[in-house]
Write a protein that holds these residues in place. Structure first.
Motif, PDB file in Angstrom:
ATOM      1  N   ALA A   1       0.814  -1.217   0.000  1.00  0.00           N
ATOM      2  CA  ALA A   1       0.000   0.000   0.000  1.00  0.00           C
ATOM      3  C   ALA A   1       0.843   1.260   0.000  1.00  0.00           C
ATOM      4  O   ALA A   1       0.369   2.332  -0.409  1.00  0.00           O
ATOM      5  N   ALA A   2       2.103   1.154   0.442  1.00  0.00           N
ATOM      6  CA  ALA A   2       2.993   2.319   0.472  1.00  0.00           C
ATOM      7  C   ALA A   2       3.661   2.599  -0.875  1.00  0.00           C
ATOM      8  O   ALA A   2       4.387   3.587  -1.006  1.00  0.00           O
ATOM      9  N   ASP A   3       3.407   1.761  -1.880  1.00  0.00           N
ATOM     10  CA  ASP A   3       3.976   1.977  -3.214  1.00  0.00           C
ATOM     11  C   ASP A   3       3.507   3.328  -3.757  1.00  0.00           C
ATOM     12  O   ASP A   3       2.325   3.653  -3.692  1.00  0.00           O
ATOM     13  N   PRO A   4       4.419   4.149  -4.312  1.00  0.00           N
ATOM     14  CA  PRO A   4       4.022   5.470  -4.842  1.00  0.00           C
ATOM     15  C   PRO A   4       2.922   5.401  -5.896  1.00  0.00           C
ATOM     16  O   PRO A   4       2.126   6.331  -6.031  1.00  0.00           O
ATOM     17  N   ARG A   5       2.841   4.284  -6.643  1.00  0.00           N
ATOM     18  CA  ARG A   5       1.796   4.158  -7.658  1.00  0.00           C
ATOM     19  C   ARG A   5       0.397   4.041  -7.029  1.00  0.00           C
ATOM     20  O   ARG A   5      -0.602   4.187  -7.727  1.00  0.00           O
ATOM     21  N   LEU A   6       0.344   3.736  -5.742  1.00  0.00           N
ATOM     22  CA  LEU A   6      -0.937   3.577  -5.051  1.00  0.00           C
ATOM     23  C   LEU A   6      -1.202   4.712  -4.063  1.00  0.00           C
ATOM     24  O   LEU A   6      -2.108   4.599  -3.232  1.00  0.00           O
ATOM     25  N   GLU A   7      -0.446   5.784  -4.183  1.00  0.00           N
ATOM     26  CA  GLU A   7      -0.572   6.859  -3.203  1.00  0.00           C
ATOM     27  C   GLU A   7      -2.021   7.373  -3.135  1.00  0.00           C
ATOM     28  O   GLU A   7      -2.623   7.756  -4.140  1.00  0.00           O
ATOM     29  N   GLY A   8      -2.583   7.321  -1.918  1.00  0.00           N
ATOM     30  CA  GLY A   8      -3.934   7.816  -1.697  1.00  0.00           C
ATOM     31  C   GLY A   8      -5.039   6.886  -2.163  1.00  0.00           C
ATOM     32  O   GLY A   8      -6.224   7.221  -2.049  1.00  0.00           O
ATOM     33  N   ARG A   9      -4.677   5.704  -2.663  1.00  0.00           N
ATOM     34  CA  ARG A   9      -5.705   4.816  -3.209  1.00  0.00           C
ATOM     35  C   ARG A   9      -5.996   3.592  -2.335  1.00  0.00           C
ATOM     36  O   ARG A   9      -6.936   2.871  -2.595  1.00  0.00           O
ATOM     37  N   VAL A  10      -5.171   3.338  -1.322  1.00  0.00           N
ATOM     38  CA  VAL A  10      -5.397   2.201  -0.430  1.00  0.00           C
ATOM     39  C   VAL A  10      -5.453   2.711   1.005  1.00  0.00           C
ATOM     40  O   VAL A  10      -4.496   3.293   1.503  1.00  0.00           O
ATOM     41  N   GLU A  11      -6.581   2.491   1.657  1.00  0.00           N
ATOM     42  CA  GLU A  11      -6.741   2.837   3.073  1.00  0.00           C
ATOM     43  C   GLU A  11      -6.754   1.545   3.881  1.00  0.00           C
ATOM     44  O   GLU A  11      -7.527   0.642   3.583  1.00  0.00           O
ATOM     45  N   VAL A  12      -5.889   1.481   4.875  1.00  0.00           N
ATOM     46  CA  VAL A  12      -5.810   0.298   5.730  1.00  0.00           C
ATOM     47  C   VAL A  12      -6.290   0.676   7.122  1.00  0.00           C
ATOM     48  O   VAL A  12      -5.692   1.529   7.787  1.00  0.00           O
ATOM     49  N   HIS A  13      -7.398   0.049   7.528  1.00  0.00           N
ATOM     50  CA  HIS A  13      -7.960   0.284   8.864  1.00  0.00           C
ATOM     51  C   HIS A  13      -7.812  -1.006   9.653  1.00  0.00           C
ATOM     52  O   HIS A  13      -8.658  -1.906   9.584  1.00  0.00           O
ATOM     53  N   GLY A  14      -6.696  -1.125  10.381  1.00  0.00           N
ATOM     54  CA  GLY A  14      -6.430  -2.333  11.142  1.00  0.00           C
ATOM     55  C   GLY A  14      -7.338  -2.444  12.345  1.00  0.00           C
ATOM     56  O   GLY A  14      -7.776  -1.449  12.931  1.00  0.00           O
ATOM     57  N   GLY A  15      -7.659  -3.673  12.725  1.00  0.00           N
ATOM     58  CA  GLY A  15      -8.497  -3.917  13.888  1.00  0.00           C
ATOM     59  C   GLY A  15      -9.824  -4.549  13.509  1.00  0.00           C
ATOM     60  O   GLY A  15     -10.267  -4.481  12.358  1.00  0.00           O
ATOM     61  N   TYR A  16     -10.451  -5.153  14.485  1.00  0.00           N
ATOM     62  CA  TYR A  16     -11.719  -5.830  14.274  1.00  0.00           C
ATOM     63  C   TYR A  16     -12.810  -4.841  13.874  1.00  0.00           C
ATOM     64  O   TYR A  16     -12.897  -3.733  14.413  1.00  0.00           O
ATOM     65  N   VAL A  17     -13.632  -5.248  12.910  1.00  0.00           N
ATOM     66  CA  VAL A  17     -14.742  -4.408  12.464  1.00  0.00           C
ATOM     67  C   VAL A  17     -16.020  -4.899  13.148  1.00  0.00           C
ATOM     68  O   VAL A  17     -16.517  -5.985  12.838  1.00  0.00           O
ATOM     69  N   PRO A  18     -16.566  -4.140  14.098  1.00  0.00           N
ATOM     70  CA  PRO A  18     -17.792  -4.584  14.770  1.00  0.00           C
ATOM     71  C   PRO A  18     -18.978  -4.595  13.820  1.00  0.00           C
ATOM     72  O   PRO A  18     -18.992  -3.923  12.784  1.00  0.00           O
ATOM     73  N   ALA A  19     -19.985  -5.360  14.200  1.00  0.00           N
ATOM     74  CA  ALA A  19     -21.143  -5.560  13.331  1.00  0.00           C
ATOM     75  C   ALA A  19     -21.833  -4.257  12.975  1.00  0.00           C
ATOM     76  O   ALA A  19     -22.328  -4.097  11.848  1.00  0.00           O
ATOM     77  N   ASP A  20     -21.885  -3.306  13.905  1.00  0.00           N
ATOM     78  CA  ASP A  20     -22.640  -2.079  13.641  1.00  0.00           C
ATOM     79  C   ASP A  20     -21.941  -1.145  12.662  1.00  0.00           C
ATOM     80  O   ASP A  20     -22.489  -0.110  12.290  1.00  0.00           O
ATOM     81  N   ARG A  21     -20.728  -1.496  12.203  1.00  0.00           N
ATOM     82  CA  ARG A  21     -20.026  -0.687  11.202  1.00  0.00           C
ATOM     83  C   ARG A  21     -20.127  -1.273   9.800  1.00  0.00           C
ATOM     84  O   ARG A  21     -19.772  -0.616   8.817  1.00  0.00           O
ATOM     85  N   ILE A  22     -20.596  -2.512   9.689  1.00  0.00           N
ATOM     86  CA  ILE A  22     -20.541  -3.202   8.402  1.00  0.00           C
ATOM     87  C   ILE A  22     -21.453  -2.546   7.373  1.00  0.00           C
ATOM     88  O   ILE A  22     -21.046  -2.304   6.223  1.00  0.00           O
ATOM     89  N   ALA A  23     -22.687  -2.242   7.745  1.00  0.00           N
ATOM     90  CA  ALA A  23     -23.635  -1.681   6.774  1.00  0.00           C
ATOM     91  C   ALA A  23     -23.124  -0.361   6.213  1.00  0.00           C
ATOM     92  O   ALA A  23     -23.239  -0.096   5.009  1.00  0.00           O
ATOM     93  N   GLY A  24     -22.553   0.487   7.060  1.00  0.00           N
ATOM     94  CA  GLY A  24     -22.017   1.765   6.588  1.00  0.00           C
ATOM     95  C   GLY A  24     -20.861   1.577   5.631  1.00  0.00           C
ATOM     96  O   GLY A  24     -20.756   2.285   4.618  1.00  0.00           O
ATOM     97  N   LEU A  25     -19.959   0.635   5.935  1.00  0.00           N
ATOM     98  CA  LEU A  25     -18.844   0.363   5.035  1.00  0.00           C
ATOM     99  C   LEU A  25     -19.343  -0.133   3.680  1.00  0.00           C
ATOM    100  O   LEU A  25     -18.859   0.299   2.623  1.00  0.00           O
ATOM    101  N   MET A  26     -20.301  -1.040   3.698  1.00  0.00           N
ATOM    102  CA  MET A  26     -20.839  -1.563   2.442  1.00  0.00           C
ATOM    103  C   MET A  26     -21.460  -0.446   1.602  1.00  0.00           C
ATOM    104  O   MET A  26     -21.284  -0.401   0.376  1.00  0.00           O
ATOM    105  N   ALA A  27     -22.174   0.443   2.248  1.00  0.00           N
ATOM    106  CA  ALA A  27     -22.871   1.505   1.516  1.00  0.00           C
ATOM    107  C   ALA A  27     -21.904   2.454   0.835  1.00  0.00           C
ATOM    108  O   ALA A  27     -22.239   3.064  -0.186  1.00  0.00           O
TER     109      ALA A  27
END
Length: 632
Positions: free
Chosen positions: A259-285
């Protein structure tokens, strides 16, 4: 445990497996299974863990952060097992000696010693034929782990050789289980247990934002191939990716490095950590495509979760993904670990209009029918197996169904009136067909008379019944006319009379409204060989989905559903539009019902010609479609 058994329950069942507060799909599935088995009338206790895996085997956080459950907890849960306390394995097993069935949820071989100790303490014999102790069913989410360790195969062989039956979720896993000594293996489709609630509205895109937004959700592990997707993105501008989930070991480090490759600058967001159920619908949308570029897979509900939220899927052709994603229709499939193919798929996604076209074809998954079939499969495995030389015994009808079957059987014992074999009916009488010409209905009457069948009656009804009889004789008859048939067509159809005449003993019902025979008779899951619903009492546009759903769990493997449908343009509650036929087939396929015949070829082509021939194509054309499905 025996004190908890209620007289009204069919079986006393103990499920041994992870549940809340442990996170992940296996814990959610185990919890949902407990609810479903209880809803089916069984006495269920969930025996779970207070301490599950050692950190060396599960480097991520084991419990749901914040304590909010992904699935509603099962009320009768005992969290009494601990990885570090073998005495809890033995004590828990002793408490289960009086249950009918122990269902063990298997995830990794390292837990096999605990499971074996528990089963031994419960008095489980090597096989159910010993008659000792509870019967045992293992649900193997992965028979062997994606990332194996020395000794895995030996542990699994010791485990599988000592249980009565094993449930797996793919053909590949069934083969591995049999290879490792399982004597009774049943493949069942993994039913949906989707976290995240209902879909949320899609937010408006910012002006000028034309990038395709991909979402990768869940733990980043090597077999899930997230790094393959990030690497391919370097060659395809116009694609953005959100990686939301825990980053494990080397696989997580590689994703961050790519993700740190200059060709991907600003195009890959990495959000480490468990994704709780109440965040899934918003991410999908907020995303356009759900990414599942796995290197290997067995069974997964992630594609179904994407469909529930209206997202097309980019997936590798591994595990169950080819059955869940229609390539080029509601998603794209690529060969696993094929960088060139993945780059080509990304380039297709960035073509204008592609993601919109794919999203328009995404179908809402059936969230209830698969569970009915799954529970029925476990119920069947909970019974002692039949002789090695016999087919598994049929599950009985309810008391009402038995009474009706006995009456019909007494009539049939007089022997067949008409001697007809599968080759006696002309080949032009097909299991799946369309009636668009009056001459075809008249021909069916003439064929029935030539065969000596009684009272053909009205020509369209005769055409409908003749195809159903032909399908049963060709596909489902064992030569002894022993198939259990429920006919919902009513007395205006000749099918029941014809079936009796050739030696069958159908249970016949005259139905009104949307209730199906399987509801009126209260039949057991996977207990019927044939269900028929034929003109003039056939299905309509408003109830065909209901009929297909009921048949999906009432039919045993190899069983037939034969229905007729009116096809037309101007009455959407009665007649199915020709374009809607594919939707019915897709729905049936989702539920494990495979079409007998080539409806996408000759049949639909004849439907189109009939529409053109009707008043030059200006007036609505009506036809009758006969569909025959076979249960996988």
């Amino acid at each position: 445990m025996s004190d908890a058994v209620t007289s009204g329950a069919q079986l006393s069942i103990a499920i041994v497996g992870p549940t809340h507060p442990f996170k992940g799909g296996v814990a959610a599935h185990t919890t949902a299974l407990a609810h479903e088995l209880e809803d089916a009338g069984h006495d269920v206790t969930l025996v779970s863990w207070s301490h599950l895996y050692p950190a060396a085997l599960y480097p991520g956080e084991q419990a749901v952060p914040g304590g909010a459950p992904d699935v509603e907890p099962f009320p009768r849960t005992l969290r009494v097992l601990s990885w570090a306390r073998p005495d809890t394995w033995v004590r828990s097993g002793r408490r289960l000696r009086d249950v009918d069935v122990i269902v063990v949820v298997h995830v990794i071989p390292a837990v096999v010693p605990a499971h074996l100790a528990l089963l031994r303490a419960a008095g489980v014999g090597k096989t159910s034929t010993t008659g000792r102790g509870p019967r045992t069913v293992v649900i193997a989410h992965n028979v062997l782990p994606h990332e194996g360790h020395p000794g895995d195969r030996q542990l699994m062989r010791a485990f599988l050789e000592r249980v009565d039956a094993v449930v797996v979720h793919s053909d590949e896993q069934a083969g591995i289980a049999a290879e490792l000594g399982a004597t009774r293996v049943k493949e069942l489709d993994l039913p949906p247990h989707l976290p995240g609630g209902e879909p949320e509205p899609r937010p408006e895109r910012a002006s000028g934002d034309a990038d395709v937004r991909l979402l990768s959700l869940g733990i980043v592990r090597d077999y899930k191939g997230v790094d393959l997707l990030v690497d391919a993105m370097r060659d395809v501008p116009g694609v953005r990716l959100t990686v939301a989930g825990e980053l494990w070991g080397e696989a997580g480090r590689r994703v961050r490095e790519l993700a740190a490759d200059p060709r991907l600058e600003g195009r890959v967001e990495v959000h480490g950590g468990y994704v709780p159920a109440d965040r899934i619908a918003g991410l999908m949308a907020r995303h356009d495509v759900f990414a599942l570029t796995y290197r290997t897979a067995t069974a997964s509900q992630n594609a179904l979760m994407a469909r529930h939220h209206g997202l097309p899927v980019l997936a590798s052709a591994v595990g169950t993904f080819p059955e869940q994603v229609r390539d080029g229709v509601d998603g794209l499939l690529v060969p696993p670990s094929d960088r060139e193919a993945l780059v080509a798929a990304l380039r297709r996604l960035v073509e204008p209009g592609t993601t919109e076209r794919l999203r328009a074809e995404v179908r809402e998954p059936d969230l209830s029918g698969p569970w009915a079939h799954y529970v029925g499969g476990i119920e069947a495995l909970a019974a002692p197996p039949a002789s090695d030389h016999d087919d598994p015994p049929p599950l009985p009808l309810s008391p009402v169904g038995r009474a009706k079957a006995v009456v019909a059987g007494l009539r049939a014992r007089r022997g067949p009136v008409v001697e007809i074999g599968p080759t006696d009916i002309p080949e032009r009488v097909r299991a799946t067909d369309v009636l668009a010409l009056d001459a075809d209905a008249v021909d069916a009457v003439e064929v029935a008379r030539a065969l000596g069948l009684p009272r053909p009656g009205e020509p369209v009804a005769a055409w409908s019944a003749l195809g159903a009889l032909a399908a049963i004789l060709r596909i489902r008859d064992d030569g002894h006319r022993s198939s259990v048939i429920v006919d919902e067509s009513g007395t205006s159809s000749p099918f029941g009379r014809w079936a009796r005449a050739v030696g069958f003993a159908p249970v016949e019902l005259e139905l009104t409204g949307r209730r199906a025979a399987v509801e009126v008779l209260d039949v057991d899951t996977a207990s019927l060989d044939v269900i028929t619903r034929l003109h003039p009492g056939g299905c309509t546009a408003s109830d065909v989905d209901h009929a297909v759903g009921q048949a999906s769990w009432a039919l045993r493997s190899g069983g037939l559903l034969v229905i007729t449908l009116p096809i037309g343009d101007d009455d959407p509650d009665f007649a199915v539009h020709p374009a809607g036929v594919r939707g019915i087939l897709a729905r049936a396929d989702d539920l494990g019902l495979k079409l007998v015949g080539d409806v996408d070829g000759d049949v639909l082509d004849r439907m189109r010609h009939a529409r053109l021939d009707a008043a030059g194509g200006d007036a609505p054309a009506y036809a009758v479609l006969r569909l025959t499905f076979r249960r996988r």
